[in-house]
Enzyme design. Sequence first.
Site, PDB file in Angstrom:
ATOM      1  CB  ALA A 285      -0.925   0.012   1.203  1.00 49.72           C
TER       2      ALA A 285
ATOM      3  N   GLY B 176       6.209   1.425   5.910  1.00 52.18           N
ATOM      4  CA  GLY B 176       7.139   0.465   5.315  1.00 52.18           C
ATOM      5  C   GLY B 176       7.265   0.633   3.816  1.00 52.18           C
ATOM      6  CB  CYS B 177       4.745   0.885   1.130  1.00 53.85           C
ATOM      7  SG  CYS B 177       4.000  -0.747   1.395  1.00 53.85           S
ATOM      8  CB  THR B 178       6.852   5.687   2.738  1.00 50.17           C
ATOM      9  OG1 THR B 178       5.464   5.879   2.471  1.00 50.17           O
ATOM     10  CG2 THR B 178       7.617   6.983   2.536  1.00 50.17           C
TER      11      THR B 178
ATOM     12  CB  ALA C  52       8.782   3.885  -2.463  1.00 50.82           C
TER      13      ALA C  52
END
Length: 156
Positions: A41, A46-48, A51
């Site tokens: 998401a 975590g995804c930030t 990325a």
Amino acid sequence: MTERLTAGDPAPEFTLPTDNGDTLTLKDLRGRKVILYVYPAAMTPGCTKQACDFRDSLGSLQAAGYEVVGISPDTPAKLAKFRERDAITFPLVSDRDKSVLTGYGAFGEKQMYGKTVTGVIRSTFVIDENGAIEHAFYNVKATGHVAKLRRDLGID
């Protein structure tokens, strides 16, 4: 259980909408090495982090011949906000129905906080110039994964 890919398997083809309103196909990238990374998401911590790690390593990855593409079930509009907010400099593609994620073995049962749930499995696929899987990494960690990937690929 979702079927997992291994080295030598053909990478499942896809045609998906991007964060900027275009469409990206795996065939568009033929002739180049691709790092396709799957995240659950956009705009979550975590995804930030993941990325931004890819963004910060993009120069050395591209110098080694790799293109980076992120894929999640987020809408293209949410991906555009993510790109803008965090200055993401590589394509983000939207797989709303999760069919491509499923084809890569990156959507299905996983363990989360000790429970079995169905969802996106954080994964990374290294695809060669001919469209074959070179490496398939499942259940990767958001933090530290890009550094480990760079070591595994012999970059820097």
